[in-house]
Design a protein around this motif. Structure first.
Motif, mmCIF file in Angstrom:
data_model
loop_
_atom_site.group_PDB
_atom_site.id
_atom_site.type_symbol
_atom_site.label_atom_id
_atom_site.label_comp_id
_atom_site.label_asym_id
_atom_site.label_seq_id
_atom_site.Cartn_x
_atom_site.Cartn_y
_atom_site.Cartn_z
ATOM 1 N N PRO A 54 0.746 -1.222 -0.018
ATOM 2 C CA PRO A 54 0.041 0.143 -0.132
ATOM 3 C C PRO A 54 0.855 1.259 -0.043
ATOM 4 N N TYR A 55 2.208 1.155 0.322
ATOM 5 C CA TYR A 55 3.156 2.471 0.204
ATOM 6 C C TYR A 55 3.392 2.537 -1.296
ATOM 7 N N TRP A 56 3.152 1.951 -2.128
ATOM 8 C CA TRP A 56 3.641 2.054 -3.554
ATOM 9 C C TRP A 56 3.248 3.385 -4.226
ATOM 10 N N TRP A 57 1.754 3.704 -4.019
ATOM 11 C CA TRP A 57 1.418 5.294 -4.458
ATOM 12 C C TRP A 57 2.251 6.318 -3.856
ATOM 13 N N ALA A 58 2.636 6.127 -2.635
ATOM 14 C CA ALA A 58 3.425 7.488 -2.171
ATOM 15 C C ALA A 58 4.862 7.133 -2.605
ATOM 16 N N VAL A 59 5.339 6.023 -2.906
ATOM 17 C CA VAL A 59 6.767 5.965 -3.171
ATOM 18 C C VAL A 59 6.750 6.237 -4.639
ATOM 19 N N ARG A 61 4.879 8.756 -6.093
ATOM 20 C CA ARG A 61 4.897 9.978 -5.863
ATOM 21 C C ARG A 61 6.370 10.485 -5.650
ATOM 22 N N VAL A 62 6.874 10.086 -4.860
ATOM 23 C CA VAL A 62 8.423 10.448 -4.471
ATOM 24 C C VAL A 62 9.151 10.425 -5.866
ATOM 25 N N LEU A 63 9.214 9.117 -6.394
ATOM 26 C CA LEU A 63 10.160 8.715 -7.379
ATOM 27 C C LEU A 63 9.870 10.105 -8.705
ATOM 28 N N GLU A 85 5.922 11.955 6.830
ATOM 29 C CA GLU A 85 6.146 13.477 6.919
ATOM 30 C C GLU A 85 6.901 13.889 5.875
ATOM 31 N N THR A 86 7.953 12.966 5.611
ATOM 32 C CA THR A 86 9.133 13.742 4.513
ATOM 33 C C THR A 86 9.004 12.577 3.333
ATOM 34 N N PRO A 87 9.677 12.766 2.268
ATOM 35 C CA PRO A 87 9.854 11.718 1.345
ATOM 36 C C PRO A 87 10.761 10.741 1.909
ATOM 37 N N GLU A 88 11.759 11.108 2.583
ATOM 38 C CA GLU A 88 12.729 10.059 3.231
ATOM 39 C C GLU A 88 12.156 9.067 3.959
ATOM 40 N N LEU A 89 11.218 9.568 4.984
ATOM 41 C CA LEU A 89 10.489 8.630 5.787
ATOM 42 C C LEU A 89 9.597 7.866 4.985
#
Length: 130
Positions: A54-59, A61-63, A85-89
Motif C-alpha cells: 500500500p506504500y507504492w503510490w506514495a513511493v 509520487r516521491v520517485l 512526514e517527509t519523502p525520506e521517511l
C-alpha cells in the motif's frame, strides 16, 4: 477514517532515518541516495513495485517528483494515506514494509485488508509491458 493497517511507528522511522544519516554523514542529503536505491530495484524488475504494497503510490509520487520515469498512473488517495512526514521517511516506511512482507518466494500478495477496506495493488505503468 484513518487507516492504521501496515502503518509503521513514526518513532521507529525517525530512528532508522538517524541510522542512515549516520552512515551517509551528517548534513549530507539522503533523498537522492534513497531515490537512486529505490529506482535501482525497479529498474532491475518492474514488478518489484509490488513489494511496497500500500506504500507504492506514495513511493511512486516521491520517485516522480525526483524525475524517475515510473509512469503517470496515480492513486492520490492512497498516496496521501501512506505518505509520511517527509519523502525520506516515506521511502524508509516502504522499505520496512517490503522487508516485513516478503516471503521466502518473494511478494506473497497484491491484496491487502486495510482496516476493512479491500486494497488491490495494480499499477499498469509497472505491470504491463512497455
Amino acid at each position: 477514517m484513518t487507516i492504521t493497517a501496515f502503518k509503521i511507528d513514526p518513532a521507529y522511522l525517525a530512528a532508522k532515518l538517524a541510522e542512515y544519516q549516520a552512515q551517509v554523514g551528517e548534513g549530507k542529503p539522503l533523498l537522492p541516495v534513497f531515490v537512486a536505491q529505490t529506482a535501482k530495484v525497479l529498474n532491475h524488475d518492474r514488478s518489484a513495485y509490488l513489494r511496497y504494497g500500500p506504500y507504492w503510490w506514495a513511493v511512486k509520487r516521491v520517485l516522480r517528483a525526483n524525475d524517475i520515469g515510473v509512469g503517470e498512473t496515480d492513486e492520490p488517495i492512497w498516496a496521501d494515506e501512506f505518505a509520511c512526514e517527509t519523502p525520506e521517511l516515506t521511502l524508509i516506511a516502504a522499505w520496512e514494509f517490503a522487508d516485513d512482507n516478503m516471503g521466502q518466494f518473494g511478494v506473497q500478495s497484491n491484496e491487502y485488508d486495510l482496516d476493512g477496506i479491500d486494497f488491490l495493488l495494480y499499477d499498469p505503468d509497472q505491470a504491463e509491458p512497455k
